[in-house]
Structures are given as structure tokens and as C-alpha cells.
Design a protein around this motif. Structure first.
Motif, short mmCIF file in Angstrom:
data_model
loop_
_atom_site.label_atom_id
_atom_site.label_comp_id
_atom_site.label_asym_id
_atom_site.label_seq_id
_atom_site.Cartn_x
_atom_site.Cartn_y
_atom_site.Cartn_z
N PRO A 117 0.80 -1.23 0.00
CA PRO A 117 0.00 0.00 0.00
C PRO A 117 0.83 1.28 0.00
CG PRO A 117 -0.03 -1.04 2.16
CD PRO A 117 0.61 -2.02 1.23
N LEU A 118 2.04 1.23 0.56
CA LEU A 118 2.85 2.45 0.65
C LEU A 118 3.40 2.88 -0.70
CD1 LEU A 118 4.83 1.82 3.98
CD2 LEU A 118 2.75 3.15 3.62
N SER A 119 3.38 1.99 -1.69
CA SER A 119 3.90 2.35 -3.01
C SER A 119 2.87 3.11 -3.84
CB SER A 119 4.34 1.10 -3.78
OG SER A 119 3.23 0.30 -4.11
N SER A 120 1.63 3.14 -3.38
CA SER A 120 0.55 3.79 -4.13
C SER A 120 0.22 5.14 -3.49
CB SER A 120 -0.70 2.89 -4.12
OG SER A 120 -0.39 1.60 -4.61
N PRO A 121 -0.48 6.01 -4.22
CA PRO A 121 -0.87 7.30 -3.63
C PRO A 121 -1.79 7.11 -2.43
CG PRO A 121 -1.97 6.93 -5.75
CD PRO A 121 -0.92 5.87 -5.61
N PRO A 122 -1.80 8.07 -1.50
CA PRO A 122 -2.59 7.93 -0.27
C PRO A 122 -4.08 7.67 -0.54
CG PRO A 122 -1.10 9.82 -0.11
CD PRO A 122 -1.02 9.32 -1.52
N GLU A 123 -4.61 8.25 -1.61
CA GLU A 123 -6.03 8.08 -1.91
C GLU A 123 -6.39 6.63 -2.24
OE1 GLU A 123 -4.69 12.20 -2.88
OE2 GLU A 123 -4.03 10.17 -3.43
N THR A 124 -5.38 5.85 -2.62
CA THR A 124 -5.65 4.46 -3.00
C THR A 124 -6.16 3.66 -1.81
OG1 THR A 124 -3.86 4.60 -4.62
CG2 THR A 124 -4.70 2.41 -4.11
N ALA A 125 -5.60 3.92 -0.63
CA ALA A 125 -6.03 3.20 0.57
C ALA A 125 -7.52 3.42 0.81
CB ALA A 125 -5.22 3.64 1.78
N ALA A 126 -7.98 4.66 0.63
CA ALA A 126 -9.40 4.96 0.81
C ALA A 126 -10.24 4.26 -0.26
CB ALA A 126 -9.63 6.46 0.76
N ALA A 127 -9.70 4.18 -1.48
CA ALA A 127 -10.43 3.52 -2.57
C ALA A 127 -10.55 2.02 -2.30
CB ALA A 127 -9.72 3.77 -3.90
N ILE A 128 -9.49 1.40 -1.81
CA ILE A 128 -9.52 -0.01 -1.46
C ILE A 128 -10.52 -0.26 -0.33
CG2 ILE A 128 -8.20 -1.95 -0.54
CD1 ILE A 128 -7.52 -1.27 -3.41
N GLU A 129 -10.55 0.66 0.63
CA GLU A 129 -11.51 0.52 1.74
C GLU A 129 -12.94 0.65 1.23
OE1 GLU A 129 -12.62 -0.39 5.56
OE2 GLU A 129 -10.66 -0.53 4.58
N ASP A 130 -13.15 1.47 0.20
CA ASP A 130 -14.49 1.57 -0.40
C ASP A 130 -14.92 0.23 -0.98
OD1 ASP A 130 -14.88 4.20 0.24
OD2 ASP A 130 -14.28 5.00 -1.72
N ILE A 131 -13.98 -0.49 -1.58
CA ILE A 131 -14.29 -1.81 -2.13
C ILE A 131 -14.68 -2.76 -1.01
CG2 ILE A 131 -13.37 -3.82 -3.35
CD1 ILE A 131 -11.68 -1.95 -5.02
#
Length: 220
Positions: A117-131
Motif C-alpha cells: 500500500p505504501l507504493s501507491s498514492p494515499p487516496e488508494t487506501a481509501a479507494a480499497i476501503e471503499d471496495i
């Protein structure tokens, strides 16, 4: 007289966007988010780099669009999978087969997003949590329907167990691809079923997955 060379059909915006997302997902999976370049993605698509920016704004925006597309596809395949089920155990098993099969088809990008997760932009974590929340809504709705007497905390807890277990099981299968999807789905179904069964009405505790006395495969 030579026949005229047929003109190549111009892609619609929706078709071009779909192509860009498919190529981008492949490049992100191969290179990792940080090492992936917009130049390579544009070259593989046969478009200019400015066109990529016109569609998605940035490399971060392109990754988030890939995640959003996966979210929509996962929701659709899961809903279709459970639509024909009539018992909670069958619904759980069908949903897990659909989820694991979907991850199989996106295994490298899934591993990149969840395991790094740290290799991706911070917004990605929120997007994954949306899934995760999207899938939670499907699961909790099913549990609440078939286990109407279960306390809300039980429904919430088992929903989280299923979501977390499915994710870790998917990551495990990227290292154990010889384990069939159906077998892995049965592992998590059996595990959750023993805990859920006390809250289910006897009329809905059929076992279509194992077909009554079907012999289960031995663990590998």
C-alpha cells in the motif's frame, strides 16, 4: 486497380478509456506504481501522453480510475454469482468463488494494491476501503436476511471476518495457485458456517455446496 485500404475505425471515448485502463493496470502490475511511467502506458495504448492526462489528470488519477473500474466489476460479478442461490451457505460459497475468481484475473495488480500500500498514492487506501465496504454491504445484507435473529454485532463481526478472510485467502492463493478456487472457497465457507449456524433458522441450513455426502478434497 488496387482495392482501397480499409480505414481503421476510430475508437469511441468509452472504448479508448477502457483500453487505457486495461493497459495501465497491466503496467502498474508489472512495474509497480512508482516505477510505471505514463510514457510507457501511452506508447502501449498508441496514444499521446497528453491524451492520458486529458482523460485522467495524473498518474494518481489513472490508478484510482483502475481501482474504481475493478470495484464496479467486482460488485457486478458478485451480485450475479449470488443471485441464483437459495440458502445462506450457497450464497456464501458462490460469493467467495466469484471473489476469488475475480482476484485471479487481476492477481498481480491486486497484490500490488493490497500487499504494497505504501507504493501507491494515499487516496488508494481509501479507494480499497471503499471496495471492502461495498462487499460488506452485500454480505451483511445476506446475513441479516437469513439470520434475522442474530444481534447486529454478530452480523457486523462475521461480515468483517469474511471480508478480511477473503482478502488474506486471495493473497495466499497468489503463492499457492495450484489450489482450485472452489476448494479455497470451501475453506472459508466451512470456517464461517460453524460460527454462523446457531443464528440461522433450520429451514435455511441446507448444504448444496457439498451435495449432502459429497467427499471433500484432502488438504494440499
Amino acid at each position: 486497380m488496387n482495392a482501397a485500404t480499409p480505414r481503421r475505425r476510430r475508437m469511441s471515448r468509452a472504448e479508448r478509456e477502457r483500453q487505457m485502463l486495461e493497459v495501465a493496470e497491466a503496467v502498474f502490475a508489472e512495474r509497480g506504481f512508482r516505477a510505471a511511467s505514463m510514457d510507457e502506458i501511452a506508447e502501449r495504448c498508441g496514444v499521446s501522453k497528453p491524451m492520458l492526462y486529458e482523460y485522467f489528470g495524473s498518474k494518481d488519477g489513472l490508478l484510482l480510475a483502475c481501482v474504481a473500474r475493478s470495484q464496479a466489476e467486482l460488485h457486478e460479478v458478485t451480485q450475479k454469482a449470488i443471485a441464483g442461490a437459495t440458502t445462506p451457505r450457497d450464497i456464501l460459497w458462490r460469493g467467495m468463488v466469484a471473489y476469488l475468481s475475480f482476484v485471479d484475473s487481476h492477481s498481480r495488480s491486486f497484490t500490488m494494491l493490497v500487499d504494497e500500500p505504501l507504493s501507491s498514492p494515499p487516496e488508494t487506501a481509501a479507494a480499497i476501503e471503499d471496495i471492502r465496504r461495498q462487499q460488506s454491504g452485500l454480505i451483511s445484507g445476506v446475513l441479516a436476511t437469513f439470520a434475522a435473529d442474530a444481534p447486529p454485532a454478530v452480523v457486523e463481526a462475521y461480515t468483517e471476518i469474511i471480508i478480511g478472510g477473503a482478502e488474506r485467502l486471495s493473497l495466499w492463493r497468489t503463492r499457492r495457485p495450484e489450489v482450485p478456487v472452489e476448494e479455497a472457497a470451501r475453506y472459508i465457507t466451512d470456517f464461517c458456517w460453524s460460527g454462523l449456524r446457531p443464528y440461522l433458522d433450520e429451514a435455511v441450513t441446507g448444504d448444496p455446496v457439498t451435495g449432502g455426502g459429497e467427499e471433500r478434497p484432502a488438504p494440499r
